[in-house]
Scaffold this active site. Structure first.
Site, PDB file in Angstrom:
ATOM      1  N   CYS A 131       9.264  -0.090  -3.299  1.00 25.54           N
ATOM      2  CA  CYS A 131       9.913  -1.251  -2.690  1.00 25.54           C
ATOM      3  C   CYS A 131      11.425  -1.113  -2.625  1.00 25.54           C
ATOM      4  CB  CYS A 131       9.518  -2.541  -3.408  1.00 25.54           C
ATOM      5  SG  CYS A 131       9.446  -2.440  -5.197  1.00 25.54           S
ATOM      6  N   HIS A 256      14.428  -7.576  -2.928  1.00 23.63           N
ATOM      7  CA  HIS A 256      15.315  -6.626  -3.580  1.00 23.63           C
ATOM      8  C   HIS A 256      16.605  -6.511  -2.763  1.00 23.63           C
ATOM      9  CE1 HIS A 256      12.133  -5.657  -6.195  1.00 23.63           C
ATOM     10  NE2 HIS A 256      11.826  -4.425  -5.818  1.00 23.63           N
TER      11      HIS A 256
HETATM   12  N1  NAP Z   1       5.320  -5.850  -6.163  1.00 26.64           N
HETATM   13  C1  NAP Z   1       6.020  -5.074  -5.352  1.00 26.64           C
HETATM   14  O1  NAP Z   1       7.139  -5.427  -4.927  1.00 26.64           O
HETATM   15  C2  NAP Z   1       5.477  -3.739  -4.930  1.00 26.64           C
HETATM   16  C3  NAP Z   1       6.147  -3.063  -3.903  1.00 26.64           C
HETATM   17  C4  NAP Z   1       5.673  -1.799  -3.515  1.00 26.64           C
HETATM   18  C5  NAP Z   1       4.588  -1.276  -4.151  1.00 26.64           C
HETATM   19  N2  NAP Z   1       3.967  -1.947  -5.156  1.00 26.64           N
HETATM   20  C6  NAP Z   1       2.805  -1.344  -5.789  1.00 26.64           C
HETATM   21  O2  NAP Z   1       1.660  -2.053  -5.328  1.00 26.64           O
HETATM   22  C7  NAP Z   1       0.661  -2.040  -6.336  1.00 26.64           C
HETATM   23  C8  NAP Z   1       0.222  -3.470  -6.619  1.00 26.64           C
HETATM   24  O3  NAP Z   1       1.363  -4.201  -7.084  1.00 26.64           O
HETATM   25  P1  NAP Z   1       1.350  -5.776  -7.335  1.00 26.64           P
HETATM   26  O4  NAP Z   1       2.791  -6.108  -7.507  1.00 26.64           O
HETATM   27  O5  NAP Z   1       0.574  -6.489  -6.297  1.00 26.64           O
HETATM   28  O6  NAP Z   1       0.605  -5.864  -8.756  1.00 26.64           O
HETATM   29  P2  NAP Z   1      -0.222  -7.097  -9.391  1.00 26.64           P
HETATM   30  O7  NAP Z   1       0.318  -8.395  -8.911  1.00 26.64           O
HETATM   31  O8  NAP Z   1      -0.245  -6.845 -10.854  1.00 26.64           O
HETATM   32  O9  NAP Z   1      -1.700  -6.883  -8.780  1.00 26.64           O
HETATM   33  C9  NAP Z   1      -2.496  -5.794  -9.146  1.00 26.64           C
HETATM   34  C10 NAP Z   1      -3.761  -5.780  -8.308  1.00 26.64           C
HETATM   35  O10 NAP Z   1      -4.522  -4.630  -8.672  1.00 26.64           O
HETATM   36  C11 NAP Z   1      -5.833  -5.047  -9.043  1.00 26.64           C
HETATM   37  N3  NAP Z   1      -6.377  -4.183 -10.076  1.00 26.64           N
HETATM   38  C12 NAP Z   1      -5.849  -3.906 -11.295  1.00 26.64           C
HETATM   39  N4  NAP Z   1      -6.671  -3.067 -11.970  1.00 26.64           N
HETATM   40  C13 NAP Z   1      -7.721  -2.825 -11.175  1.00 26.64           C
HETATM   41  C14 NAP Z   1      -8.906  -2.047 -11.301  1.00 26.64           C
HETATM   42  N5  NAP Z   1      -9.159  -1.329 -12.413  1.00 26.64           N
HETATM   43  N6  NAP Z   1      -9.766  -2.019 -10.271  1.00 26.64           N
HETATM   44  C15 NAP Z   1      -9.528  -2.722  -9.150  1.00 26.64           C
HETATM   45  N7  NAP Z   1      -8.436  -3.481  -8.953  1.00 26.64           N
HETATM   46  C16 NAP Z   1      -7.545  -3.519  -9.960  1.00 26.64           C
HETATM   47  C17 NAP Z   1      -5.643  -6.442  -9.549  1.00 26.64           C
HETATM   48  O11 NAP Z   1      -6.886  -7.113  -9.526  1.00 26.64           O
HETATM   49  P3  NAP Z   1      -7.227  -8.297 -10.615  1.00 26.64           P
HETATM   50  O12 NAP Z   1      -6.518  -9.517 -10.112  1.00 26.64           O
HETATM   51  O13 NAP Z   1      -8.686  -8.376 -10.539  1.00 26.64           O
HETATM   52  O14 NAP Z   1      -6.706  -7.798 -11.936  1.00 26.64           O
HETATM   53  C18 NAP Z   1      -4.644  -6.979  -8.524  1.00 26.64           C
HETATM   54  O15 NAP Z   1      -5.299  -7.317  -7.335  1.00 26.64           O
HETATM   55  C19 NAP Z   1       1.264  -1.317  -7.534  1.00 26.64           C
HETATM   56  O16 NAP Z   1       0.945   0.053  -7.493  1.00 26.64           O
HETATM   57  C20 NAP Z   1       2.745  -1.472  -7.284  1.00 26.64           C
HETATM   58  O17 NAP Z   1       3.514  -0.463  -7.914  1.00 26.64           O
HETATM   59  C21 NAP Z   1       4.380  -3.185  -5.541  1.00 26.64           C
END
Ligand code: NAP
Ligand code: NAP
Lengths: 349, 349
Positions: A131, A256
């Site tokens: 991001c 950001h």
């Molecule tokens: N946030 C940002 O600004 C951003 C920007 C770019 C990239 N990313 C990347 O995008 C990804 C998701 O980020 P996020 O911010 O959305 O995180 P988050 O809010 O913590 O959400 C994580 C997601 O992954 C799922 N998950 C976790 N463990 C799992 C498993 N074992 N099997 C299947 N699903 C699983 C969760 O499902 P449950 O609800 O069922 O736990 C939830 O839907 C990460 O790799 C992060 O680094 C994030």
């Protein structure tokens, strides 16, 4: 496009997932089935997409069957395990995590900069950048096309939602503890008020900034700082580009910001930089301090483009531009870029 | 010291003034009379200093009579008018505002860096640098003594108290409006909640960062950004030093942070930089990310030294160090540096 491909949204319940469902509901509908997938914890939950309540299913080999395009919006270790499985079952994977971004057999794509890279994907996986890289790369890439970038020094002001839904909850809980108090004026007072409620952060976020994100990498650098360097080099095809990044978390929910010091090979001018930025796709030039115009997260959040302002030429170096850019880390920084890539792939069907 | 000089604290009721009264109550007592002065608005208020309730008097020629050392902790236009009057009446003035910092006949002094400059003061006025310069200059100066600084690229994370008591009140009011809400996730929602209550800032500070402080100077630069450059050049006696600064206000009550990219003439190493910083007066080295050690405003506020961490050498340039420094803008950034200068002058009596 001959048929509407079937889409899986893996991680539909997360911070990025929530924005992805909004985008899928608002963009032109190029998809057949949309399957919502998360961990077993979320199986059975209902989420709205394209105006329909849709049940979330648990990630498994079975739930990845019959999928044409799979978006992975999950922690890197989950992507590392499951994206190759989805690809082996025939899906094109667009992964939003850090798991494959630097894999030489996985293209790392920003549609405004290197759309051609999308076509060659030996592993059946395409990666979307981090991001913070995405917050700055569209503006830097546009300027690079004209001036040829030579060095970047960047300091980031990262929102808490960059650490997922848990980051947002931690900040909100902490703000409720400090609002209406006199905290923030004596050593450790915020830390004592917040106690163990720091969530995914190594220090309190309310009334604070924290110069750390990611894991410890080599020589005192954090993994996120090195990722900004390595991703920028890969996207711009400049494997030697000098990039020094400092990542600092700030008490902002979403969007950001990045202070960018960019040295180019050619002489620059603010006038020409303004012209380029004003006409670059995906960029909003918002640069008139006398009129109070410069990007701030509060104005940028919820919008698609990268906003850029504070464009200045260094007083004593005619090859240096300073910029302040702001982008919604959940939209262009994650879900939007991933959706743009998926929509380009959908056109292949 | 033969006699205890009489001290005036002009601006005793302000944000810097409040910290000055604490410092005067805690440091070795080198003063005779301490007279508290502010605007006519505050005349008659009582404030505690050295354990005694002391009445505030309005600034006038009369209230500056019989003063040996006058601390000016007031807006620059008030200093510009009144500091020469105090000097003409025989006081040595230590001015904390921007009014005289770049005057060639006024020394700009940081006791850890250029204490010798204090002696030559043709106008009877000594200036204390701005709070952002002070947040970084002690560490940069210590490294300069060994490695010879050649260029600085700095991005600041400035606390709201840098804009005075009015800045603190604006942030506190805004935090009360956003705490317990879902604000910060759609365009302009924070701006609408805050309404006109932005105080001295050009945009909301709660859940936001604002890339602007000071007035519009030349070519898109803000006055505070150019001040960091000009003050650093003057303090280090390097009139040609390249300095590019970006000032960003963050929702922190007190303590400025600065991300510093410093290029030196000599080769650097993190090991040697650590040795220097660990033994420099006025500096705390706090640099062990694996143990969660890096400076944050919440830990630094209320303390005297400059804290430094995140010391890294650029991966591709052996002359570049990256640092993250944090200093209390009301203490070392203002009242403490001013008190140090005044105490050195007191020894002349
Ligand atoms: N946030 C940002 O600004 C951003 C920007 C770019 C990239 N990313 C990347 O995008 C990804 C998701 O980020 P996020 O911010 O959305 O995180 P988050 O809010 O913590 O959400 C994580 C997601 O992954 C799922 N998950 C976790 N463990 C799992 C498993 N074992 N099997 C299947 N699903 C699983 C969760 O499902 P449950 O609800 O069922 O736990 C939830 O839907 C990460 O790799 C992060 O680094 C994030
Ligand atoms: N805050 C910082 O971090 C910081 C750091 C370095 C330098 N400085 C500089 O220090 C100075 C004071 O800053 P601050 O943050 O303490 O501001 P502040 O909280 O707004 O306080 C201003 C002070 O000046 C007094 N004052 C205003 N107009 C006056 C007048 N016409 N005659 C006499 N006194 C008058 C006020 O008295 P009343 O209460 O009677 O109005 C008050 O005591 C400024 O020049 C600022 O740039 C501030």
């Amino acid at each position: 496009m001959n048929r509407k491909p079937a889409l899986a949204v893996v991680g539909a319940t997360g911070a990025v997932g929530a924005v992805m469902l909004q985008i899928l509901s608002q963009h032109a509908d190029v998809w057949g089935e949309i399957r919502l997938i998360a961990s077993p914890r979320s199986a059975g939950r209902k989420l709205a997409v394209r105006g329909e309540e849709t049940e979330v299913v648990a990630l498994s080999e079975e739930t990845l069957t019959g999928i044409d395009v799979a978006l992975f919006l999950v922690p890197a270790e989950v992507s590392a395990q499951w994206a190759p499985i989805a690809a082996a079952k025939g899906a094109v994977v667009v992964d939003n995590s850090a798991a494959f971004r630097l894999d030489p057999d996985v293209p790392l794509v920003v549609p405004e900069i290197n759309p051609h890279s999308l076509r060659v994907r030996p592993r059946g996986i395409v990666a979307s950048p981090g991001c913070t890289t995405l917050a700055m790369i569209v503006t830097v890439g546009a300027l690079h096309a004209e001036f040829c970038v030579d060095e970047l020094v960047v300091s980031a002001y990262q929102a808490v939602s960059g650490a997922g839904q848990g980051g947002v909850e931690a900040l909100r809980t902490q703000l409720a503890l400090v609002a209406g108090t006199e905290l923030g004026t004596s050593p450790g007072d915020v830390r004592r008020a917040v106690g163990d409620g720091v969530g995914p952060f190594p220090a309190p976020m309310a009334l604070n900034v924290v110069p750390w994100s990611g894991a410890l990498a080599a020589d005192g650098w954090s993994s996120e700082e090195l990722a900004i360097r390595d991703e920028t080099r890969k996207i711009l095809s400049l494997p030697e580009l000098r990039v020094s990044a400092t990542c600092v978390r700030v008490p902002v929910v979403t969007s950001h910001s990045v202070s960018v010091h960019a040295r180019f090979e050619r002489e620059v001018s603010v006038e020409r930089a303004h012209e380029i930025l004003a006409t670059s796709p995906g960029v909003v030039l918002f640069d008139d301090p006398a009129a109070g115009e410069f990007p701030t997260p509060a104005d940028v959040v919820g919008t698609d483009p990268t906003w850029v302002g504070r464009v200045r030429r260094a007083m004593d170096d005619s090859r240096v531009l300073e910029l302040f850019v702001c982008g919604d880390n959940l939209r262009k920084g994650a879900a939007l870029n991933t959706a743009q890539l998926a929509e380009a792939i959908a056109r292949e069907f």
